[in-house]
Write an enzyme that holds these catalytic residues in place. Sequence first.
Site, PDB file in Angstrom:
ATOM      1  N   TRP A  24       0.859  -1.200   0.000  1.00  0.00           N
ATOM      2  CA  TRP A  24       0.000   0.000   0.000  1.00  0.00           C
ATOM      3  C   TRP A  24       0.891   1.244   0.000  1.00  0.00           C
ATOM      4  O   TRP A  24       1.869   1.288   0.754  1.00  0.00           O
ATOM      5  CB  TRP A  24      -0.903  -0.005   1.236  1.00  0.00           C
ATOM      6  N   ASP A  48       1.416  -8.802  -0.869  1.00  0.00           N
ATOM      7  CA  ASP A  48       0.040  -8.329  -0.691  1.00  0.00           C
ATOM      8  C   ASP A  48      -0.177  -7.047  -1.500  1.00  0.00           C
ATOM      9  O   ASP A  48       0.511  -6.050  -1.285  1.00  0.00           O
ATOM     10  CB  ASP A  48      -0.199  -8.021   0.798  1.00  0.00           C
ATOM     11  N   TYR A  53      -4.661  -0.168  -4.855  1.00  0.00           N
ATOM     12  CA  TYR A  53      -3.310   0.377  -4.676  1.00  0.00           C
ATOM     13  C   TYR A  53      -2.733   0.931  -5.976  1.00  0.00           C
ATOM     14  O   TYR A  53      -1.722   1.639  -5.956  1.00  0.00           O
ATOM     15  CB  TYR A  53      -2.345  -0.664  -4.085  1.00  0.00           C
ATOM     16  N   LYS A  78      -7.028  -7.643  -3.755  1.00  0.00           N
ATOM     17  CA  LYS A  78      -8.306  -7.397  -3.070  1.00  0.00           C
ATOM     18  C   LYS A  78      -9.281  -6.685  -4.003  1.00  0.00           C
ATOM     19  O   LYS A  78      -8.891  -5.783  -4.754  1.00  0.00           O
ATOM     20  CB  LYS A  78      -8.081  -6.522  -1.821  1.00  0.00           C
ATOM     21  N   HIS A 111     -12.139  -6.257   0.045  1.00  0.00           N
ATOM     22  CA  HIS A 111     -11.299  -5.287   0.756  1.00  0.00           C
ATOM     23  C   HIS A 111     -12.016  -4.658   1.968  1.00  0.00           C
ATOM     24  O   HIS A 111     -11.437  -4.528   3.036  1.00  0.00           O
ATOM     25  CB  HIS A 111     -10.857  -4.197  -0.235  1.00  0.00           C
ATOM     26  N   SER A 148     -11.433  -8.718   4.282  1.00  0.00           N
ATOM     27  CA  SER A 148     -10.576  -7.763   4.975  1.00  0.00           C
ATOM     28  C   SER A 148     -11.477  -6.718   5.639  1.00  0.00           C
ATOM     29  O   SER A 148     -12.515  -6.346   5.078  1.00  0.00           O
ATOM     30  CB  SER A 148      -9.641  -7.099   3.955  1.00  0.00           C
ATOM     31  N   ASN A 149     -11.077  -6.279   6.795  1.00  0.00           N
ATOM     32  CA  ASN A 149     -11.827  -5.248   7.546  1.00  0.00           C
ATOM     33  C   ASN A 149     -13.233  -5.703   7.935  1.00  0.00           C
ATOM     34  O   ASN A 149     -14.116  -4.858   8.164  1.00  0.00           O
ATOM     35  CB  ASN A 149     -11.910  -3.943   6.733  1.00  0.00           C
ATOM     36  N   GLN A 170      -8.167 -10.048   6.918  1.00  0.00           N
ATOM     37  CA  GLN A 170      -7.025  -9.136   7.013  1.00  0.00           C
ATOM     38  C   GLN A 170      -7.513  -7.850   7.671  1.00  0.00           C
ATOM     39  O   GLN A 170      -8.335  -7.137   7.094  1.00  0.00           O
ATOM     40  CB  GLN A 170      -6.452  -8.857   5.612  1.00  0.00           C
ATOM     41  N   PRO A 198       1.292  -3.309  10.549  1.00  0.00           N
ATOM     42  CA  PRO A 198       1.905  -3.836  11.783  1.00  0.00           C
ATOM     43  C   PRO A 198       2.870  -2.842  12.433  1.00  0.00           C
ATOM     44  O   PRO A 198       3.200  -2.987  13.610  1.00  0.00           O
ATOM     45  CB  PRO A 198       2.650  -5.093  11.306  1.00  0.00           C
ATOM     46  N   ARG A 245      15.606  -1.985   5.224  1.00  0.00           N
ATOM     47  CA  ARG A 245      14.445  -2.263   6.093  1.00  0.00           C
ATOM     48  C   ARG A 245      13.700  -3.519   5.649  1.00  0.00           C
ATOM     49  O   ARG A 245      13.192  -4.279   6.471  1.00  0.00           O
ATOM     50  CB  ARG A 245      13.478  -1.078   6.085  1.00  0.00           C
ATOM     51  N   GLU A 248      15.679  -6.186   7.155  1.00  0.00           N
ATOM     52  CA  GLU A 248      15.576  -6.120   8.630  1.00  0.00           C
ATOM     53  C   GLU A 248      14.249  -6.705   9.117  1.00  0.00           C
ATOM     54  O   GLU A 248      14.205  -7.438  10.109  1.00  0.00           O
ATOM     55  CB  GLU A 248      15.682  -4.633   9.030  1.00  0.00           C
ATOM     56  N   ASN A 249      13.184  -6.418   8.391  1.00  0.00           N
ATOM     57  CA  ASN A 249      11.847  -6.821   8.848  1.00  0.00           C
ATOM     58  C   ASN A 249      11.617  -8.334   8.771  1.00  0.00           C
ATOM     59  O   ASN A 249      10.614  -8.828   9.295  1.00  0.00           O
ATOM     60  CB  ASN A 249      10.772  -6.075   8.044  1.00  0.00           C
TER      61      ASN A 249
HETATM   62  N1  LIG Z   1      -6.656  -4.421   3.969  1.00  0.00           N
HETATM   63  C1  LIG Z   1      -6.507  -3.149   4.231  1.00  0.00           C
HETATM   64  O1  LIG Z   1      -7.484  -2.373   4.320  1.00  0.00           O
HETATM   65  C2  LIG Z   1      -5.132  -2.622   4.458  1.00  0.00           C
HETATM   66  C3  LIG Z   1      -4.952  -1.343   5.004  1.00  0.00           C
HETATM   67  C4  LIG Z   1      -3.653  -0.895   5.241  1.00  0.00           C
HETATM   68  C5  LIG Z   1      -2.567  -1.706   4.929  1.00  0.00           C
HETATM   69  N2  LIG Z   1      -2.769  -2.941   4.360  1.00  0.00           N
HETATM   70  C6  LIG Z   1      -1.616  -3.826   3.977  1.00  0.00           C
HETATM   71  O2  LIG Z   1      -0.672  -3.868   5.046  1.00  0.00           O
HETATM   72  C7  LIG Z   1       0.587  -3.400   4.587  1.00  0.00           C
HETATM   73  C8  LIG Z   1       1.382  -2.725   5.701  1.00  0.00           C
HETATM   74  O3  LIG Z   1       0.686  -1.656   6.285  1.00  0.00           O
HETATM   75  P1  LIG Z   1       1.047  -0.107   6.020  1.00  0.00           P
HETATM   76  O4  LIG Z   1       1.560   0.066   4.647  1.00  0.00           O
HETATM   77  O5  LIG Z   1      -0.170   0.640   6.440  1.00  0.00           O
HETATM   78  O6  LIG Z   1       2.187   0.282   7.029  1.00  0.00           O
HETATM   79  P2  LIG Z   1       3.263  -0.397   7.997  1.00  0.00           P
HETATM   80  O7  LIG Z   1       3.848  -1.612   7.384  1.00  0.00           O
HETATM   81  O8  LIG Z   1       2.667  -0.453   9.346  1.00  0.00           O
HETATM   82  O9  LIG Z   1       4.358   0.783   8.000  1.00  0.00           O
HETATM   83  C9  LIG Z   1       5.004   1.173   6.825  1.00  0.00           C
HETATM   84  C10 LIG Z   1       5.889   2.393   7.107  1.00  0.00           C
HETATM   85  O10 LIG Z   1       6.950   2.024   8.006  1.00  0.00           O
HETATM   86  C11 LIG Z   1       8.204   2.312   7.405  1.00  0.00           C
HETATM   87  N3  LIG Z   1       9.108   1.209   7.783  1.00  0.00           N
HETATM   88  C12 LIG Z   1       8.993  -0.097   7.405  1.00  0.00           C
HETATM   89  N4  LIG Z   1       9.971  -0.831   7.963  1.00  0.00           N
HETATM   90  C13 LIG Z   1      10.726   0.008   8.702  1.00  0.00           C
HETATM   91  C14 LIG Z   1      11.879  -0.170   9.502  1.00  0.00           C
HETATM   92  N5  LIG Z   1      12.418  -1.370   9.648  1.00  0.00           N
HETATM   93  N6  LIG Z   1      12.406   0.925  10.115  1.00  0.00           N
HETATM   94  C15 LIG Z   1      11.832   2.143   9.964  1.00  0.00           C
HETATM   95  N7  LIG Z   1      10.729   2.372   9.223  1.00  0.00           N
HETATM   96  C16 LIG Z   1      10.181   1.321   8.596  1.00  0.00           C
HETATM   97  C17 LIG Z   1       7.961   2.387   5.919  1.00  0.00           C
HETATM   98  O11 LIG Z   1       8.872   3.268   5.304  1.00  0.00           O
HETATM   99  P3  LIG Z   1       9.586   3.001   3.876  1.00  0.00           P
HETATM  100  O12 LIG Z   1       8.613   2.278   2.985  1.00  0.00           O
HETATM  101  O13 LIG Z   1       9.871   4.390   3.407  1.00  0.00           O
HETATM  102  O14 LIG Z   1      10.822   2.209   4.141  1.00  0.00           O
HETATM  103  C18 LIG Z   1       6.549   2.961   5.890  1.00  0.00           C
HETATM  104  O15 LIG Z   1       6.576   4.364   6.055  1.00  0.00           O
HETATM  105  C19 LIG Z   1       0.192  -2.461   3.449  1.00  0.00           C
HETATM  106  O16 LIG Z   1       1.286  -2.109   2.647  1.00  0.00           O
HETATM  107  C20 LIG Z   1      -0.877  -3.262   2.770  1.00  0.00           C
HETATM  108  O17 LIG Z   1      -0.310  -4.292   1.976  1.00  0.00           O
HETATM  109  C21 LIG Z   1      -4.028  -3.412   4.139  1.00  0.00           C
END
Ligand SMILES: NC(=O)c1ccc[n+]([C@@H]2O[C@H](COP(=O)([O-])OP(=O)(O)OC[C@H]3O[C@@H](n4cnc5c(N)ncnc54)[C@H](OP(=O)(O)O)[C@@H]3O)[C@@H](O)[C@H]2O)c1
Length: 283
Positions: A24, A48, A53, A78, A111, A148-149, A170, A198, A245, A248-249
């Site tokens: 996303w 995912d 997206y 989705k 979704h 999802s949701n 999800q 997460p 990252r 790392e993750n």
């Molecule tokens: N089903 C749904 O409605 C829904 C909604 C939201 C999300 N999602 C899914 O869940 C995934 C993850 O959620 P999200 O995108 O909301 O956010 P997230 O994974 O909680 O956080 C992503 C953010 O954290 C940063 N980051 C990642 N690893 C890091 C690390 N090791 N150190 C420091 N910063 C770090 C990333 O920066 P950089 O990218 O700049 O490195 C980005 O800004 C989405 O991409 C999507 O696939 C689904």
Amino acid sequence: MNHQTDMYTLANGVGIPCIGYGTWQTPDGDVAVRAVADAIEAGYRYIDTAQAYGNEESVGRGIRESGIDRRELFITTKLWNRNHSYELTMRSFEESMNKLGLDYLDLFLIHWPNPIAFRDRWQEANAESWKAMEELYEAGKIRAIGVSNFRPHHLEALLKNAKIAPAVNQIRLCPGETQDETVSWCRERGMVLEAYSPLGVGRIFEVPEMQDLAEKYGRSIAQICIRWSLQRGWLPLPKSVTPSRIRENLRVFDFELSEEDVQLIADLKGCVGYAKDPDQIGF
Ligand SMILES: NC(=O)c1ccc[n+]([C@@H]2O[C@H](COP(=O)([O-])OP(=O)(O)OC[C@H]3O[C@@H](n4cnc5c(N)ncnc54)[C@H](OP(=O)(O)O)[C@@H]3O)[C@@H](O)[C@H]2O)c1
């Protein structure tokens, strides 16, 4: 444990890697192509994405550039909110497959349960989409179907007409946001819980308690979050476009959080905000 082989098993017996790679807000084009290829190179086997997206084409290119055998990968997309009907589900699924360049999908999710466009008839609209998804599943075009949701009342409504129960829900699960009622409901029925955002969409890095825990375990805050999600029995989907990252993750299989710390993280109520109410979203 080896992250490349660690899997959960869905209710239909299909294996699913225990960590997925989120996309996303990953811009379509070179950034997404590179990021997905880097993630696969780093060891992720689960990607995912979503119709909403706008990056399915680039995700597909990244998959092909990785050179990894398609059958080793687990790909989710989705159904977007405007596509809730039998016809539009079928049509948009084909569009997604064309964009991704795939001939089968691993997991297709609805979704959101209650888009604004279908607010007066969301149960019916979900039932129609689900029927299409069941047919695609039975035709072998998708290996598993889910949502999802969704909260328990959305799932109960869906199950009234469903032949096949959703394999996955999800939802937003992150420090301080554990959605206990939905999690218990899904768990009792054997659904896998995928944890989106997460890392609290990047907001977790400012939380002082998480900084203390990172110091205590000698790990990064991101690694603590992802490890915590796994110890709760969820399937975290961290997103990053940054190669260091991304790697790392995934390094979360050689340490363990104490039970007290797992609870402490759960108790950081609202530290990075809460999930949107799916019955109130404006999209
Ligand atoms: N089903 C749904 O409605 C829904 C909604 C939201 C999300 N999602 C899914 O869940 C995934 C993850 O959620 P999200 O995108 O909301 O956010 P997230 O994974 O909680 O956080 C992503 C953010 O954290 C940063 N980051 C990642 N690893 C890091 C690390 N090791 N150190 C420091 N910063 C770090 C990333 O920066 P950089 O990218 O700049 O490195 C980005 O800004 C989405 O991409 C999507 O696939 C689904």
